[in-house]
Design an enzyme around this catalytic site. Structure first.
Site, mmCIF file in Angstrom:
data_model
loop_
_atom_site.group_PDB
_atom_site.id
_atom_site.type_symbol
_atom_site.label_atom_id
_atom_site.label_comp_id
_atom_site.label_asym_id
_atom_site.label_seq_id
_atom_site.Cartn_x
_atom_site.Cartn_y
_atom_site.Cartn_z
ATOM 1 N N ARG A 103 38.165 10.541 34.742
ATOM 2 C CA ARG A 103 38.748 9.459 33.954
ATOM 3 C C ARG A 103 37.612 8.722 33.244
ATOM 4 N NH1 ARG A 103 42.015 9.773 38.557
ATOM 5 N NH2 ARG A 103 44.240 10.032 38.051
ATOM 6 N N LYS B 229 41.064 5.716 40.425
ATOM 7 C CA LYS B 229 42.381 5.113 40.203
ATOM 8 C C LYS B 229 43.211 5.108 41.477
ATOM 9 C CE LYS B 229 46.503 5.535 37.298
ATOM 10 N NZ LYS B 229 47.151 6.295 36.200
ATOM 11 N N HIS C 173 40.137 9.940 27.015
ATOM 12 C CA HIS C 173 41.021 10.370 28.096
ATOM 13 C C HIS C 173 41.599 11.757 27.808
ATOM 14 C CE1 HIS C 173 44.060 10.214 31.255
ATOM 15 N NE2 HIS C 173 43.502 9.105 31.697
ATOM 16 N N ARG D 21 40.814 15.143 29.761
ATOM 17 C CA ARG D 21 41.572 15.501 30.957
ATOM 18 C C ARG D 21 42.803 16.317 30.580
ATOM 19 N NH1 ARG D 21 41.026 13.020 35.669
ATOM 20 N NH2 ARG D 21 43.249 12.586 35.963
ATOM 21 N N HIS E 113 44.766 13.752 40.897
ATOM 22 C CA HIS E 113 46.101 13.196 40.786
ATOM 23 C C HIS E 113 46.645 12.863 42.168
ATOM 24 C CE1 HIS E 113 46.966 15.028 36.565
ATOM 25 N NE2 HIS E 113 46.343 13.885 36.501
ATOM 26 N N TYR F 160 47.890 17.853 54.147
ATOM 27 C CA TYR F 160 47.639 19.284 54.343
ATOM 28 C C TYR F 160 46.601 19.798 53.358
ATOM 29 C CZ TYR F 160 48.436 24.317 54.629
ATOM 30 O OH TYR F 160 48.259 25.656 54.759
#
Length: 404
Positions: free
Chosen positions: A241, A268, A331, A334, A358, A368
């Site tokens: 980011r 974030k 941005h 990304r 994310h 997991y």
């Protein structure tokens, strides 16, 4: 029973004295000439006295009405004096518990819980924007109509996204007020759907491989500050980011392990994020390191090495290269990585999502996969850098391999 004429004829004496009206109501005549209404009553066998105001501010009729209200409370098993004291305390507390006071407390709580400085800055901005409308109001008294009127101020300026975000922010403040027993309801919840929903705007990015190649060639030819050029060159390879990239510090770079470790406080999602580094990225970082800039930041500001470059630096550089804000933003790197890596069909979607840092909505799935896909991500990082170099050199376009 007293009459107004009799009350007006009362004269002060050396000592206070009482003149009864009836049913516990009397007027106290003080030596200084003041006339004070009082009512006496018994509650659980204990005699109490309660002030009803000063004559003539409180007339005879009003004093009798207040006495009757106190007697009704007594019949209902309520101590009128205690009820008045409690009501006064609650009123004073409500007056002190304004929207601004509760908001400041909520923001302080968020800061203690580790929210990002940028998030806290946005919260303070919304607080200041709402201040003229509802900041001074006791939070428990703010109605949905009042809040809606405050939010409509954003819409009148055509700041539709800000209006929606302000409703969301105020809703969090009201929920905090309810949780801390300073409000009974959350008026922001009622206003869901009441505001104009703006058309969603995605971050501009060049998603055609050939266009990406043109972008990379343009970046290599950037004639401005060298640090800015290297930041632009790194951006498509690491696809962090913008804030994570521009605020990067040398302590995060592990050259031996070829890993860039972004601390939780700068991400974030408020979780640490590790980025495997390709040989191309390591080369760029070593070039940057060799410049010998003072301070801890990879990309120090022009005016001082104690601060990083500002948030607009990379976007301004892209404009200088001829790319409009509708074509490419910082941005957007990304978006390029997400789109082309998924289109390649070579990599597991979870590995790509982890690389993009994310949020995993499924908490069990997130636990997991916390340490999963690292080896794949390392291979993917090198493949991606190699592929970007081929695009920059004008060769090899991805053909989807979804069957792989």
């Amino acid at each position: 029973m007293l009459t107004t004429i009799q009350i007006n004829a009362l004269k002060p004496r050396e000592k206070p004295y009482k003149v009864a009206d009836g049913k516990g109501l009397y007027i106290l005549v003080n030596p200084n000439g003041s006339l004070l209404w009082r009512v006496k009553f018994r509650f659980h066998g204990i005699e109490k006295k309660m002030a009803l105001g000063r004559y003539p501010d409180v007339g005879l009729k009003e004093a009798r009405q207040k006495r009757d209200e106190a007697r009704e409370q007594l019949e209902g098993g309520v101590d009128p004096l205690a009820a008045r004291i409690l009501a006064k305390i609650e009123a004073e507390a409500a007056a002190r518990t304004t929207f601004r006071v509760v908001t400041d407390e909520f923001i302080e709580k968020m800061e203690r819980e580790g929210k990002a400085p940028a998030t806290l800055k946005k919260m303070r901005w919304f607080r200041d924007e709402l201040q003229p409308s509802i900041g001074h109001r006791p939070i428990a008294e703010i109605s949905a109509h009042e809040l809606l009127k405050a939010l409509k101020r954003f819409e009148r300026k055509e700041h539709f996204e800000s209006a929606i975000r302000a409703r969301s922010f105020s809703g969090r403040v009201f929920r905090y007020a309810v949780a801390t027993l300073r409000a009974q309801h959350n008026p922001a919840d009622i206003l869901r759907g009441a505001l104009i929903t703006p058309k969603v705007k995605h971050h501009a990015a060049l998603l055609e491989p050939a266009k990406v190649g043109e972008l990379l060639r343009a970046i290599d030819g950037y004639g401005g500050k060298i640090e800015t050029r290297i930041a632009l060159q790194l951006a498509p390879h690491v696809y962090l980011r913008p804030g994570e990239l521009r605020k990067a510090e040398w302590s995060e770079i592990d050259f031996d392990a070829a890993v860039w470790r972004v601390p939780a406080e700068r991400t974030k999602m408020r979780k640490p994020h590790a980025v495997p580094l390709s040989t191309q990225v390591v080369t760029l970082l070593r070039e940057l390191r060799a410049m010998g800039n003072l301070g801890s930041y990879l990309f120090p500001a022009n005016s001082t090495f104690l601060k990083p470059i500002c948030e607009n630096t990379l976007n301004v550089a892209l404009r200088r290269l001829g790319f409009t804000r509708d074509e490419m933003t910082s941005h957007g790197f990304r978006s390029i990585a997400s789109t082309l890596l998924n289109e390649s069909g070579l990599w597991h979607p979870d590995a790509i999502e982890r690389s993009l840092a994310h949020r995993e909505r499924d908490s069990v799935r997130a636990a997991y996969h916390r340490g999963a896909h690292w080896e794949e991500r390392v291979r993917m990082a090198q493949w991606w850098s190699d592929y970007l170099c081929k695009l920059r050199d004008g060769a090899e376009i991805i053909r989807p391999k979804f069957g792989t």
